[in-house]
Every structure is written in C-alpha cells, then in structure tokens.
Design a protein around this motif. Structure first.
Motif, PDB file in Angstrom:
ATOM      1  N   SER A  28      16.795 -29.480  -0.437  1.00  0.00           N
ATOM      2  CA  SER A  28      16.902 -30.941  -0.350  1.00  0.00           C
ATOM      3  C   SER A  28      16.411 -31.442   0.994  1.00  0.00           C
ATOM      4  O   SER A  28      16.291 -30.695   1.978  1.00  0.00           O
ATOM      5  CB  SER A  28      18.354 -31.375  -0.569  1.00  0.00           C
ATOM      6  OG  SER A  28      19.174 -30.854   0.455  1.00  0.00           O
ATOM      7  N   GLU A  29      16.157 -32.757   1.042  1.00  0.00           N
ATOM      8  CA  GLU A  29      15.685 -33.383   2.283  1.00  0.00           C
ATOM      9  C   GLU A  29      16.766 -33.367   3.345  1.00  0.00           C
ATOM     10  O   GLU A  29      16.489 -33.171   4.527  1.00  0.00           O
ATOM     11  CB  GLU A  29      15.265 -34.829   1.977  1.00  0.00           C
ATOM     12  CG  GLU A  29      14.631 -35.560   3.161  1.00  0.00           C
ATOM     13  CD  GLU A  29      13.274 -34.993   3.535  1.00  0.00           C
ATOM     14  OE1 GLU A  29      12.804 -35.279   4.653  1.00  0.00           O
ATOM     15  OE2 GLU A  29      12.684 -34.261   2.719  1.00  0.00           O
ATOM     16  N   GLU A  30      18.047 -33.576   2.952  1.00  0.00           N
ATOM     17  CA  GLU A  30      19.143 -33.553   3.916  1.00  0.00           C
ATOM     18  C   GLU A  30      19.286 -32.174   4.556  1.00  0.00           C
ATOM     19  O   GLU A  30      19.540 -32.056   5.766  1.00  0.00           O
ATOM     20  CB  GLU A  30      20.453 -33.953   3.240  1.00  0.00           C
ATOM     21  CG  GLU A  30      20.543 -35.414   2.842  1.00  0.00           C
ATOM     22  CD  GLU A  30      19.847 -35.688   1.522  1.00  0.00           C
ATOM     23  OE1 GLU A  30      19.227 -34.742   0.976  1.00  0.00           O
ATOM     24  OE2 GLU A  30      19.917 -36.838   1.042  1.00  0.00           O
ATOM     25  N   ALA A  31      19.126 -31.120   3.747  1.00  0.00           N
ATOM     26  CA  ALA A  31      19.223 -29.769   4.298  1.00  0.00           C
ATOM     27  C   ALA A  31      18.082 -29.475   5.262  1.00  0.00           C
ATOM     28  O   ALA A  31      18.255 -28.750   6.252  1.00  0.00           O
ATOM     29  CB  ALA A  31      19.239 -28.747   3.164  1.00  0.00           C
ATOM     30  N   ARG A  32      16.919 -30.057   4.987  1.00  0.00           N
ATOM     31  CA  ARG A  32      15.777 -29.837   5.890  1.00  0.00           C
ATOM     32  C   ARG A  32      15.956 -30.557   7.216  1.00  0.00           C
ATOM     33  O   ARG A  32      15.586 -30.031   8.273  1.00  0.00           O
ATOM     34  CB  ARG A  32      14.482 -30.306   5.206  1.00  0.00           C
ATOM     35  CG  ARG A  32      13.214 -29.944   5.964  1.00  0.00           C
ATOM     36  CD  ARG A  32      12.009 -30.496   5.236  1.00  0.00           C
ATOM     37  NE  ARG A  32      11.999 -31.951   5.258  1.00  0.00           N
ATOM     38  CZ  ARG A  32      11.530 -32.690   6.265  1.00  0.00           C
ATOM     39  NH1 ARG A  32      11.053 -32.111   7.361  1.00  0.00           N
ATOM     40  NH2 ARG A  32      11.556 -34.000   6.194  1.00  0.00           N
ATOM     41  N   PRO A  45      28.161 -32.206  -1.030  1.00  0.00           N
ATOM     42  CA  PRO A  45      27.053 -32.903  -0.365  1.00  0.00           C
ATOM     43  C   PRO A  45      25.691 -32.398  -0.845  1.00  0.00           C
ATOM     44  O   PRO A  45      25.561 -31.284  -1.368  1.00  0.00           O
ATOM     45  CB  PRO A  45      27.276 -32.583   1.119  1.00  0.00           C
ATOM     46  CG  PRO A  45      28.711 -32.193   1.221  1.00  0.00           C
ATOM     47  CD  PRO A  45      29.050 -31.534  -0.082  1.00  0.00           C
ATOM     48  N   ALA A  46      24.688 -33.255  -0.666  1.00  0.00           N
ATOM     49  CA  ALA A  46      23.337 -32.881  -1.088  1.00  0.00           C
ATOM     50  C   ALA A  46      22.798 -31.702  -0.292  1.00  0.00           C
ATOM     51  O   ALA A  46      21.893 -30.995  -0.739  1.00  0.00           O
ATOM     52  CB  ALA A  46      22.401 -34.080  -0.955  1.00  0.00           C
ATOM     53  N   ARG A  47      23.376 -31.466   0.887  1.00  0.00           N
ATOM     54  CA  ARG A  47      22.908 -30.357   1.716  1.00  0.00           C
ATOM     55  C   ARG A  47      23.233 -28.997   1.114  1.00  0.00           C
ATOM     56  O   ARG A  47      22.754 -27.961   1.593  1.00  0.00           O
ATOM     57  CB  ARG A  47      23.540 -30.431   3.104  1.00  0.00           C
ATOM     58  CG  ARG A  47      23.020 -31.579   3.966  1.00  0.00           C
ATOM     59  CD  ARG A  47      23.462 -31.407   5.391  1.00  0.00           C
ATOM     60  NE  ARG A  47      24.904 -31.430   5.521  1.00  0.00           N
ATOM     61  CZ  ARG A  47      25.584 -30.679   6.391  1.00  0.00           C
ATOM     62  NH1 ARG A  47      24.945 -29.827   7.170  1.00  0.00           N
ATOM     63  NH2 ARG A  47      26.890 -30.772   6.469  1.00  0.00           N
ATOM     64  N   ALA A  48      24.072 -28.978   0.052  1.00  0.00           N
ATOM     65  CA  ALA A  48      24.357 -27.707  -0.610  1.00  0.00           C
ATOM     66  C   ALA A  48      23.100 -27.118  -1.232  1.00  0.00           C
ATOM     67  O   ALA A  48      22.999 -25.895  -1.400  1.00  0.00           O
ATOM     68  CB  ALA A  48      25.429 -27.912  -1.676  1.00  0.00           C
ATOM     69  N   ASP A  49      22.134 -27.974  -1.581  1.00  0.00           N
ATOM     70  CA  ASP A  49      20.843 -27.501  -2.079  1.00  0.00           C
ATOM     71  C   ASP A  49      19.922 -27.257  -0.880  1.00  0.00           C
ATOM     72  O   ASP A  49      19.546 -28.211  -0.187  1.00  0.00           O
ATOM     73  CB  ASP A  49      20.241 -28.541  -3.017  1.00  0.00           C
ATOM     74  CG  ASP A  49      18.929 -28.082  -3.631  1.00  0.00           C
ATOM     75  OD1 ASP A  49      18.549 -26.904  -3.422  1.00  0.00           O
ATOM     76  OD2 ASP A  49      18.283 -28.897  -4.320  1.00  0.00           O
ATOM     77  N   PRO A  50      19.574 -26.009  -0.600  1.00  0.00           N
ATOM     78  CA  PRO A  50      18.759 -25.742   0.603  1.00  0.00           C
ATOM     79  C   PRO A  50      17.376 -26.356   0.550  1.00  0.00           C
ATOM     80  O   PRO A  50      16.717 -26.487   1.595  1.00  0.00           O
ATOM     81  CB  PRO A  50      18.687 -24.207   0.632  1.00  0.00           C
ATOM     82  CG  PRO A  50      18.985 -23.771  -0.759  1.00  0.00           C
ATOM     83  CD  PRO A  50      19.904 -24.792  -1.338  1.00  0.00           C
TER      84      PRO A  50
END
Length: 366
Positions: free
Chosen positions: A154-158, A147-152
């Motif tokens: 990213s917008e999804e992680a935020r 998932p894109a949230r793996a990148d801290p």
C-alpha cells in the motif's frame, strides 16, 4: 445466621413461576454456600447472599427488571452459563480444525483467531448480537480496524513503513474478543446431518448438551397461550392459568399478582435474545428450511429476509451455518392465540349500541 439465610433463599426460590427457574436458583445457591462454607471472612460472602435474597423478594413481588435479569442468567444470555454455551463454537472444540498461519513467522502464539462455521455465522448476524453492526465473512477475517499499512504494497506502507506484526496480531485478537463478547449463544443447534454421518465424514456439529431437554420447546410453550383455553371476556383469574404452568399452589404462579399474560410477554422478550442456528453440509444436502422448535415452518409473509444469513466458512468449506430468529413470536410480538367466537348476546349488544348511536345522531339538531 448463615443457615437461616440459606433457608430463606431456598424458600423464596420455591415461589418462582417455573420449576426450571426454581432448580436453577436452588442449585446456584447450594454451590455458592458450599464453596464458601470454610471462608475466613464469611461476612463478605453473607452480604452477597443477602443481596441475592432481596433480589428474589423483589422478583416475587412482581418487579420486571430483576425477573428479566434472572431469565438472562438462567438461559445463558449472560454470566458463566453463557460462556459455557459459547465453548462448543470456538475452534478449540473442533477436532482437527485448520489453524491460520502465524502472523509472526516461527511464533506459534501469533496466529490469528479461527472462526468455525457456527461462530462465523453468529458474529456476522445482528440477530445473535447484543450490540454492534453485522459484518461479512471477509470483514470478520480481516477487520476494518486494521490500518492500510498492514498491506506492505500500500501507499501508506511505502511512505510511513509497514505495520508492526505484533500490532497486527493484537488487532485480530482484540476484534475477536470484542465480537465474541457480544454474541448471544443459541440453546440448540439444528442439523439434518445424522450422528452416523457426522462420525463417518468427520463433520463436527457443536452441541450445547441441552438438546435432550428441548429448552426452545419449553420456552415456546411458556410464551404461547394455552390452545386448550378459550376464556370468556369476563373470565375468572383461575381460567387464565394454563394447565402446563399450574404448580401445586396456585398462588405461586404469578409474581406479586402478575397475570399469566405478563409472564408470557417476558418469555417472548427472552425468545428475542435466543438465535436459532442451522448447520448443514452443502455437498450432501440442500439448505434446510427454517423450522422452529415448535415444528412450524416460517411462511414467506412472516419471514424477515434481511435477518437470514447463510455464510460458508472459507477455512472449512465442507459445512455451512445459518442464523435465524428462534420463534415466529419474535417477528410478531402481538401474535395472539386462538380467538373465541362472539356470542349472540354480545353481537346483539353491539348492534343495539350502533342503532342507538344512529338515532341520537338523527335527533340532534344540525
């Protein structure tokens, strides 16, 4: 009963069309009976042996599907032999192969799986896989299922929060198991690097321990028409039997009346599931030509450019690996052997037939 069944299986194995298949079935049968000779419930194991006997009887009667299944087992396309052929390509077999950083700090078991050069090439090429698409080296090291949230950053992680590190580890492991389970391992690994240079430079080239037996040369011979033969159009059945395949009893050569041409086609189907792997050191030598075990170099007219992939490994940039077709016969299933010259009698028959057809067409009313 067990002894009778054991002898029946060995007898049926003796009718297989090649000595390697005979020895493979006999060795596996001996190991099976030896491992379960002191079993407390022998009926369960004898039932499986009876199924194997029926499969051999179907193979010897000319059934195509069980014969191809036997070829896949005997040449490591599936089963325990396949797992043994895959072991040299895993990072555990490479001496001092660099490990990836742990995903969870301080937890040794959270390291992502490592991909040595040959394994990365096999995973990234559709030639060496049973199913699934081909992936680039970057997609293998960082799966698209992540998932894109793996990148801290990213917008999804935020918005939702960063992805769990344990889940990241499980995604990497699941992708590794899934992709390596689809690999068709090579029977031989070709390299221009000599053994002395490998020891001197510390370069590891995976070995299947089958190189001395030359299995690809054997399969190439079995799949090719014998060049010594140029049979006439109405040749006898014995004339179509290659000398290299002739056993002590000619009745053992064909399965249930199947011809040698039918056997050659089955071996060509097997060659389509065996990739060829070349390993070289770019700092010491240029990329090797795609030379087949038969000694032939693939020409530009017959080369499938999209099927050749050269992949450097970002984790060990000292070596490169390339996966190609194992034989020209895979690219041209209809490739035939040397054709005989037409006789003058046959040429005269064809011309007489053409002349008769023309005369009939002239005489027919318009």
């Amino acid at each position: 009963m067990a002894l009778t069944l054991y002898r029946s299986i060995l007898r049926e194995a003796g009718y297989l069309p090649h000595p390697y298949l005979q020895s493979f079935v006999k060795a596996r049968t001996k190991d099976y009976f030896r491992a379960h000779r002191h079993a407390q419930e022998p009926s369960k194991y004898l039932k499986k042996a009876q199924l194997d006997l029926r499969k051999l009887q179907r193979i010897n009667s000319g059934a195509q599907k069980p014969f191809m299944r036997l070829l896949w087992y005997a040449f490591g396309r599936t089963g325990r032999f396949r797992r043994e052929l895959m072991e040299p390509h895993f990072a555990e077999s490479y001496p001092d192969f660099p490990k990836r950083e742990p995903i969870i700090p301080g937890v040794e078991g959270s390291r992502s799986p490592s991909y040595p050069p040959t394994l990365l090439a096999l995973v990234s090429n559709p030639i060496s896989k049973t199913t699934g698409k081909a992936y680039s080296a970057a997609e293998v090291l960082n799966p698209k299922t992540m998932p894109a949230r793996a990148d801290p950053t990213s917008e999804e992680a935020r918005l939702i929060g960063p992805l769990s590190l344990r889940r990241m580890k499980n995604i990497h492991r699941r992708f590794f198991v899934e992709q390596t389970g689809r690999i068709l391992p090579p029977l031989e690994v070709h390299t221009p690097i000599s053994i002395n240079d490998q020891l001197k430079n510390g370069t590891y080239v995976p070995r299947t321990r089958l190189e001395a037996l030359k299995p690809m040369e054997m399969l190439q011979t079995l799949a090719s028409p014998n060049p010594m033969y140029s049979p006439p159009s109405r040749s006898t059945e014995e004339d179509r039997i290659p000398i290299s395949l002739t056993p002590r009893r000619s009745s053992k050569l064909r399965l249930g009346g199947r011809s040698s041409r039918w056997l050659r086609r089955r071996y060509r189907e097997l060659l389509a599931s065996i990739p060829a792997v070349n390993v070289w050191n770019p700092s010491e030598s240029s990329e090797p030509e795609n030379v087949h075990p038969s000694g032939e170099t693939k020409g530009s007219k017959r080369t499938n450019k999209s099927a050749i992939v050269s992949i450097p490994n970002p984790e060990q940039p000292t070596t490169k690996a390339r996966v190609t077709w194992s034989s020209d016969m895979v690219l041209s299933p209809d490739k035939a052997g040397s054709l005989r010259t037409m006789t003058s009698k046959e040429l005269k028959w064809i011309r007489d037939a053409e002349e008769s057809t023309q005369n009939i067409a002239k005489k027919s009313p318009k």
